[in-house]
Design a protein around this motif. Sequence first.
Motif, PDB file in Angstrom:
ATOM      1  N   LYS A   1       0.813  -1.227   0.000  1.00  0.00           N
ATOM      2  CA  LYS A   1       0.000   0.000   0.000  1.00  0.00           C
ATOM      3  C   LYS A   1       0.847   1.278   0.000  1.00  0.00           C
ATOM      4  O   LYS A   1       0.510   2.246  -0.707  1.00  0.00           O
ATOM      5  CB  LYS A   1      -0.943  -0.004   1.202  1.00  0.00           C
ATOM      6  CG  LYS A   1      -2.094  -0.981   1.030  1.00  0.00           C
ATOM      7  CD  LYS A   1      -3.071  -0.848   2.182  1.00  0.00           C
ATOM      8  CE  LYS A   1      -4.260  -1.810   1.982  1.00  0.00           C
ATOM      9  NZ  LYS A   1      -5.244  -1.694   3.078  1.00  0.00           N
ATOM     10  N   PRO A   2       1.946   1.371   0.820  1.00  0.00           N
ATOM     11  CA  PRO A   2       2.762   2.596   0.791  1.00  0.00           C
ATOM     12  C   PRO A   2       3.313   2.894  -0.602  1.00  0.00           C
ATOM     13  O   PRO A   2       3.377   4.056  -1.017  1.00  0.00           O
ATOM     14  CB  PRO A   2       3.877   2.303   1.788  1.00  0.00           C
ATOM     15  CG  PRO A   2       3.302   1.298   2.712  1.00  0.00           C
ATOM     16  CD  PRO A   2       2.413   0.438   1.876  1.00  0.00           C
TER      17      PRO A   2
ATOM     18  N   SER B   1      12.982   1.297  -1.509  1.00  0.00           N
ATOM     19  CA  SER B   1      13.878   2.451  -1.430  1.00  0.00           C
ATOM     20  C   SER B   1      13.577   3.432  -2.553  1.00  0.00           C
ATOM     21  O   SER B   1      13.703   4.651  -2.394  1.00  0.00           O
ATOM     22  CB  SER B   1      15.343   1.995  -1.501  1.00  0.00           C
ATOM     23  OG  SER B   1      15.594   1.313  -2.730  1.00  0.00           O
ATOM     24  N   GLY B   2      13.163   2.956  -3.719  1.00  0.00           N
ATOM     25  CA  GLY B   2      12.820   3.849  -4.829  1.00  0.00           C
ATOM     26  C   GLY B   2      11.595   4.669  -4.506  1.00  0.00           C
ATOM     27  O   GLY B   2      11.535   5.875  -4.779  1.00  0.00           O
ATOM     28  N   ALA B   3      10.584   4.009  -3.919  1.00  0.00           N
ATOM     29  CA  ALA B   3       9.373   4.738  -3.525  1.00  0.00           C
ATOM     30  C   ALA B   3       9.690   5.790  -2.466  1.00  0.00           C
ATOM     31  O   ALA B   3       9.052   6.846  -2.420  1.00  0.00           O
ATOM     32  CB  ALA B   3       8.322   3.754  -3.010  1.00  0.00           C
TER      33      ALA B   3
ATOM     34  N   PHE C   1      10.665   9.051  -4.104  1.00  0.00           N
ATOM     35  CA  PHE C   1       9.501   9.781  -4.610  1.00  0.00           C
ATOM     36  C   PHE C   1       8.644  10.329  -3.459  1.00  0.00           C
ATOM     37  O   PHE C   1       8.018  11.382  -3.601  1.00  0.00           O
ATOM     38  CB  PHE C   1       8.658   8.861  -5.511  1.00  0.00           C
ATOM     39  CG  PHE C   1       9.251   8.673  -6.872  1.00  0.00           C
ATOM     40  CD1 PHE C   1       9.210   9.699  -7.802  1.00  0.00           C
ATOM     41  CD2 PHE C   1       9.870   7.480  -7.224  1.00  0.00           C
ATOM     42  CE1 PHE C   1       9.765   9.533  -9.075  1.00  0.00           C
ATOM     43  CE2 PHE C   1      10.427   7.314  -8.478  1.00  0.00           C
ATOM     44  CZ  PHE C   1      10.386   8.331  -9.408  1.00  0.00           C
ATOM     45  N   TYR C   2       8.635   9.634  -2.323  1.00  0.00           N
ATOM     46  CA  TYR C   2       7.888  10.109  -1.138  1.00  0.00           C
ATOM     47  C   TYR C   2       8.442  11.466  -0.688  1.00  0.00           C
ATOM     48  O   TYR C   2       7.677  12.398  -0.410  1.00  0.00           O
ATOM     49  CB  TYR C   2       7.990   9.073  -0.015  1.00  0.00           C
ATOM     50  CG  TYR C   2       7.373   9.521   1.295  1.00  0.00           C
ATOM     51  CD1 TYR C   2       6.010   9.364   1.532  1.00  0.00           C
ATOM     52  CD2 TYR C   2       8.152  10.107   2.290  1.00  0.00           C
ATOM     53  CE1 TYR C   2       5.442   9.775   2.720  1.00  0.00           C
ATOM     54  CE2 TYR C   2       7.594  10.530   3.479  1.00  0.00           C
ATOM     55  CZ  TYR C   2       6.244  10.370   3.702  1.00  0.00           C
ATOM     56  OH  TYR C   2       5.687  10.788   4.886  1.00  0.00           O
ATOM     57  N   GLN C   3       9.745  11.564  -0.609  1.00  0.00           N
ATOM     58  CA  GLN C   3      10.364  12.824  -0.169  1.00  0.00           C
ATOM     59  C   GLN C   3      10.121  13.935  -1.182  1.00  0.00           C
ATOM     60  O   GLN C   3       9.842  15.075  -0.823  1.00  0.00           O
ATOM     61  CB  GLN C   3      11.873  12.622   0.042  1.00  0.00           C
ATOM     62  CG  GLN C   3      12.193  11.685   1.209  1.00  0.00           C
ATOM     63  CD  GLN C   3      13.675  11.537   1.410  1.00  0.00           C
ATOM     64  OE1 GLN C   3      14.316  12.429   1.962  1.00  0.00           O
ATOM     65  NE2 GLN C   3      14.224  10.413   0.960  1.00  0.00           N
ATOM     66  N   TRP C   4      10.203  13.570  -2.473  1.00  0.00           N
ATOM     67  CA  TRP C   4       9.988  14.600  -3.501  1.00  0.00           C
ATOM     68  C   TRP C   4       8.551  15.116  -3.473  1.00  0.00           C
ATOM     69  O   TRP C   4       8.295  16.308  -3.552  1.00  0.00           O
ATOM     70  CB  TRP C   4      10.310  13.990  -4.874  1.00  0.00           C
ATOM     71  CG  TRP C   4      10.052  14.935  -6.002  1.00  0.00           C
ATOM     72  CD1 TRP C   4      10.862  15.900  -6.482  1.00  0.00           C
ATOM     73  CD2 TRP C   4       8.862  15.002  -6.804  1.00  0.00           C
ATOM     74  NE1 TRP C   4      10.295  16.572  -7.526  1.00  0.00           N
ATOM     75  CE2 TRP C   4       9.035  16.041  -7.744  1.00  0.00           C
ATOM     76  CE3 TRP C   4       7.668  14.266  -6.816  1.00  0.00           C
ATOM     77  CZ2 TRP C   4       8.063  16.365  -8.679  1.00  0.00           C
ATOM     78  CZ3 TRP C   4       6.705  14.601  -7.767  1.00  0.00           C
ATOM     79  CH2 TRP C   4       6.902  15.640  -8.683  1.00  0.00           C
TER      80      TRP C   4
END
Length: 756
Positions: free
Chosen positions: A670-671, A745-747, A750-753
């Motif tokens: 889900k995350p 780790s890739g997600a 994008f989470y931070q961006w």
Amino acid sequence: MRYENHIQDYKASVISACRDEDMSAIQLKSKRSSKRLLKHVNSKPSLSTVPTVEVGPEEDGLTYPDPVPPVSTKSQIYHPEEFFEIEQHVLEVSLNAANDYSTLLDYLLSNLESDLAKVRAIFCWIVQQKVPLLLCQKDIPSPNTPVGHLHGIRMRKGTYAQLFAIMCRKAGLPCVVIHGVAKGVNYNVGDNIDTATMKNSWNAVFVEGNWRIIHPHWSLMTPNGYETGAWTVVDCQEFHTGDRIGSRSYIVSPKINDSYFLIDPEMFIIKCLPNDFKWQLLDDPISKADFENKLFLQPHFFKLGLQIIEPKSCKVLCNDGKIKIVIQMPEKVKSRLKFSYKLFRKRYPDDEGEYTYPSLEKFVLHYYSKNETIFEVRFPPVSVGTYKMQIFCVDINEHEHNNSGWVCDFCLACKNGMDECLPLPLVPEIGWGAREEYLEKYNMAALSETSGKANIDESLETVFKFTADPDSDIHAELSQSLKAKSELSDFVTVVKNKAEVVVKVKPPHEGEYALQIFCKDTGTLMYENVCNYLLERTEVVEEPKMAETRKLLLEAVSSGSPDNLQAALKEFESKGLIDKGEYTKAKRKLLLSRLNKEIREAIAAKDLDSLDKTMHNLSETSLKKDLGLIYQDAEELRSRLRKLKRLHHAVLAMDQKTISELRSYPQPPKPVHGVMAATFLLLGHKETDLKKWATIQGLISKRGKEGLKRKVANINISKLKKANLQKAKFILSKYDLESVQIASSGAATFYQWASI
């Protein structure tokens, strides 16, 4: 005869000391003659029975009248010219006649009927005595004789007050010795009262139906001022006449001080406080604290009819670096009174150096204004300390031998000096102001300003008018501290039309200026200074056109309009006006307006480069506080944009393997689904399309212009839809960075961006 040579001087001193001492008399309620009281007094008490307490003595069970204020003043009952014959008779008495009281009193009081005459005779004899120095112990007379008591005083075994009381009582005159404290030789103005070092004694004698105060000891000499080794002279009149002086000890002259004979209680309480308040002989007795703070005035002050306008206490606290002393002069004699001063600085044992305190010889302004003389003491920043201001005044029509004219002292406690304090332009020997005694020498008279200090803000040019002899030659000079007179010669002119003289002054800048008027007769070489003014200009008075330009600039500052400010500044600069603060304020306001506009535009555009440039320009000014909340908003946005820029680089630096890993999930955690949905929502895709993972997989798989990394690189933050921002924020709020990193780790990148 022993004192023949002093008779004429003595007569003059007595008249002088009593002149102008009249004070408002209290309404006469009752009057009792001391003759009615003699039956209550032992006419010849022995020395051993003389009481030395403050209250009336009790002898053989008999008492004196209670101490109450006198109902009349000294000048109402005592007229010195009526006692000259008695005084001359007293001066002829040899010290040899003082070997017993009876012989001495018989000689002194023979043919004297009034009690006042007897008191005067006894007083005059005591204060005239000069006891010779004895070289042998056996030559000392018995202490029960007048001359023996005088020798006892020299050996500190008796007092003049005791001797006066003994002689008065033996003459049948009620007299008491009063003990208390006195502001005498050990006192410095402002000191706290010390009963151990300041104890003193004096007399009260019942004469003409009232108790009257007499201080025989203080009548022996005339004090000219207290100058102890604890003080250093930092300014006085001698500094400006070439006669430098140093600190001296307590100064007295041998002249008899008749002021303390029958002195009025209202005057005496200034310097002496009895232990028993009843012997103040005042309707409203004062406290010890009142006595400490009471103005320290000398008898000569009252003789001249002076009055202190300010301050009201002898202790003056200075917190702003400036102190003013104002003394009012009687209208009839003001032109005859000449004042001077000495300013001392107190020495402290822990001060470093050899007491080399800075001189303040150009920091005391003394001037005359109407019927007032004013002393203005200015303390530079480094002059914090305790000072004593000693003031003197003489009547130039009266020539009093050995009279310094000492009138009062003040204690000045300087806690803070002035922030900026320039010395006076000069200190003229004749003082400041249009004084008649100097102008009249050349038949001059002031028709306009007479005060020594004048404010000249009202007009561009200030005019001073005089009348003078048509044949006299008038010259004027303008000077300013730290400037040569030649630099100001073009700003003062003298126009003479027969008997009228007009002096025009047009100082160029703010500050204090000294205007000196000189005069000489035709045919003589030397000019003489006859008049001086200290001119104060706090603002430049300008020509109407110049003033209008300055006014327009101030109005532009108030409006805040950048166009108005720019136009007004250009006009101000073209006319070469002196900046009095408004020009600097306008420049600051214009800069603030420009920076405010730039910041708002950069915030609206969400452009990091523009924000960095604007904030850099702002860092070189002191306007951050003036911008208020907008500056904080700009800093917060810049911080976010910088972080976003770093994350842009992080996204662009991701390898294809990591992105392929995201696409490879058949059914992602889900995350991962939520983060990628928020990412594509920000990139402009519809929320409904992003609910299916298959749609997101297809978007990740695209290449070229539609590729994920290319779209992240080209995103325009300022064009992001607010609704999409809010939806993305809501989706991301369900997760945290740690849970996303565990999933992918890739997600996480994008989470931070997407969180920015």
